[in-house]
Design a protein around this motif. Structure first.
Motif, PDB file in Angstrom:
ATOM      1  N   GLU A  72       0.836  -1.201   0.000  1.00  0.00           N
ATOM      2  CA  GLU A  72       0.000   0.000   0.000  1.00  0.00           C
ATOM      3  C   GLU A  72       0.872   1.252   0.000  1.00  0.00           C
ATOM      4  O   GLU A  72       0.539   2.250  -0.638  1.00  0.00           O
ATOM      5  CB  GLU A  72      -0.919   0.007   1.219  1.00  0.00           C
ATOM      6  N   TYR A  73       2.006   1.185   0.694  1.00  0.00           N
ATOM      7  CA  TYR A  73       2.926   2.325   0.734  1.00  0.00           C
ATOM      8  C   TYR A  73       3.434   2.684  -0.658  1.00  0.00           C
ATOM      9  O   TYR A  73       3.745   3.844  -0.933  1.00  0.00           O
ATOM     10  CB  TYR A  73       4.107   2.036   1.669  1.00  0.00           C
ATOM     11  N   GLN A  74       3.502   1.730  -1.557  1.00  0.00           N
ATOM     12  CA  GLN A  74       4.038   1.960  -2.895  1.00  0.00           C
ATOM     13  C   GLN A  74       3.165   2.896  -3.736  1.00  0.00           C
ATOM     14  O   GLN A  74       3.623   3.410  -4.754  1.00  0.00           O
ATOM     15  CB  GLN A  74       4.239   0.627  -3.630  1.00  0.00           C
ATOM     16  N   ASN A  75       1.926   3.132  -3.329  1.00  0.00           N
ATOM     17  CA  ASN A  75       1.074   4.116  -3.988  1.00  0.00           C
ATOM     18  C   ASN A  75       1.782   5.457  -3.908  1.00  0.00           C
ATOM     19  O   ASN A  75       2.144   5.914  -2.821  1.00  0.00           O
ATOM     20  CB  ASN A  75      -0.293   4.163  -3.288  1.00  0.00           C
ATOM     21  N   ILE A  76       1.992   6.107  -5.038  1.00  0.00           N
ATOM     22  CA  ILE A  76       2.825   7.312  -5.086  1.00  0.00           C
ATOM     23  C   ILE A  76       2.307   8.427  -4.181  1.00  0.00           C
ATOM     24  O   ILE A  76       3.091   9.111  -3.519  1.00  0.00           O
ATOM     25  CB  ILE A  76       3.019   7.815  -6.546  1.00  0.00           C
ATOM     26  N   GLU A  77       0.993   8.609  -4.108  1.00  0.00           N
ATOM     27  CA  GLU A  77       0.448   9.655  -3.244  1.00  0.00           C
ATOM     28  C   GLU A  77       0.710   9.339  -1.772  1.00  0.00           C
ATOM     29  O   GLU A  77       1.064  10.211  -0.984  1.00  0.00           O
ATOM     30  CB  GLU A  77      -1.058   9.847  -3.470  1.00  0.00           C
ATOM     31  N   LYS A  78       0.545   8.076  -1.418  1.00  0.00           N
ATOM     32  CA  LYS A  78       0.779   7.635  -0.044  1.00  0.00           C
ATOM     33  C   LYS A  78       2.255   7.825   0.319  1.00  0.00           C
ATOM     34  O   LYS A  78       2.595   8.334   1.378  1.00  0.00           O
ATOM     35  CB  LYS A  78       0.361   6.165   0.082  1.00  0.00           C
ATOM     36  N   LYS A  79       3.112   7.431  -0.595  1.00  0.00           N
ATOM     37  CA  LYS A  79       4.561   7.533  -0.385  1.00  0.00           C
ATOM     38  C   LYS A  79       4.975   8.981  -0.168  1.00  0.00           C
ATOM     39  O   LYS A  79       5.663   9.300   0.807  1.00  0.00           O
ATOM     40  CB  LYS A  79       5.281   6.952  -1.604  1.00  0.00           C
ATOM     41  N   ARG A  80       4.555   9.855  -1.063  1.00  0.00           N
ATOM     42  CA  ARG A  80       4.962  11.266  -0.969  1.00  0.00           C
ATOM     43  C   ARG A  80       4.363  11.938   0.263  1.00  0.00           C
ATOM     44  O   ARG A  80       5.012  12.765   0.905  1.00  0.00           O
ATOM     45  CB  ARG A  80       4.576  12.030  -2.234  1.00  0.00           C
ATOM     46  N   ALA A  81       3.133  11.576   0.611  1.00  0.00           N
ATOM     47  CA  ALA A  81       2.513  12.159   1.807  1.00  0.00           C
ATOM     48  C   ALA A  81       3.266  11.724   3.065  1.00  0.00           C
ATOM     49  O   ALA A  81       3.533  12.551   3.948  1.00  0.00           O
ATOM     50  CB  ALA A  81       1.045  11.753   1.893  1.00  0.00           C
TER      51      ALA A  81
END
Length: 151
Positions: free
Chosen positions: A31-40
């Motif tokens: 789930e962390y690999q989602n770019i928005e999640k990662k950048r947030a």
């Protein structure tokens, strides 16, 4: 003289960032690999750490512990004055190093480390807050050449 209101305002900021991070923290590395999640997560960790450093600056300045040559000196001075523990000194130094990686070496960020920080290391921020608030509640102030006064 310590600016209690500014320090407490910074602690409130830190709590807000931590609440936001808890709300968006990924349940898994996938789930962390989602770019928005990662950048947030990266951004919230970065500004959380910068807030910790801001609190350290305010404490060193307000307690007149001397001018730090670099940011690591902030943590040394606070540990030397008994404001933070030796363990917390080491944690804040590691936080600062991690923040530097997030800011300065953006292309070399290890996603696993960021994920671990966002999901398993938030207690370090709580411990920092607790140590600072404890020092403030004790009314501790170190002035000049080692004299202490209660406010």
């Amino acid at each position: 003289m310590l600016d209690h209101e500014r320090i407490l305002a910074k602690i409130d900021e830190l709590e807000g960032y931590q609440r936001e991070l808890l709300q968006i923290a990924p349940a898994s590395f996938d789930e962390y690999q989602n770019i928005e999640k990662k950048r947030a997560c990266e951004r919230l960790l970065q500004i959380s750490i910068e807030t910790v450093i801001d609190v350290c600056h305010l404490l060193v300045k307000g307690l007149r512990l001397g001018l730090p040559a670099e940011e690591d000196d902030l943590f040394e001075k606070l540990a030397g004055a008994g404001i933070i523990s030796q363990s917390m000194k080491d944690k804040t130094k590691r936080m600062k190093g991690f923040r530097n990686i997030l800011v300065d070496r953006y292309g070399h960020i290890d996603d696993r480390i960021v994920y671990e920080m966002a999901t398993e290391r938030l207690g370090d921020f709580e411990a920092f807050k607790r140590e600072v608030l404890e020092a403030l509640s004790e009314g501790y102030a170190r002035i000049g050449g080692g004299e202490s006064e209660k406010r």
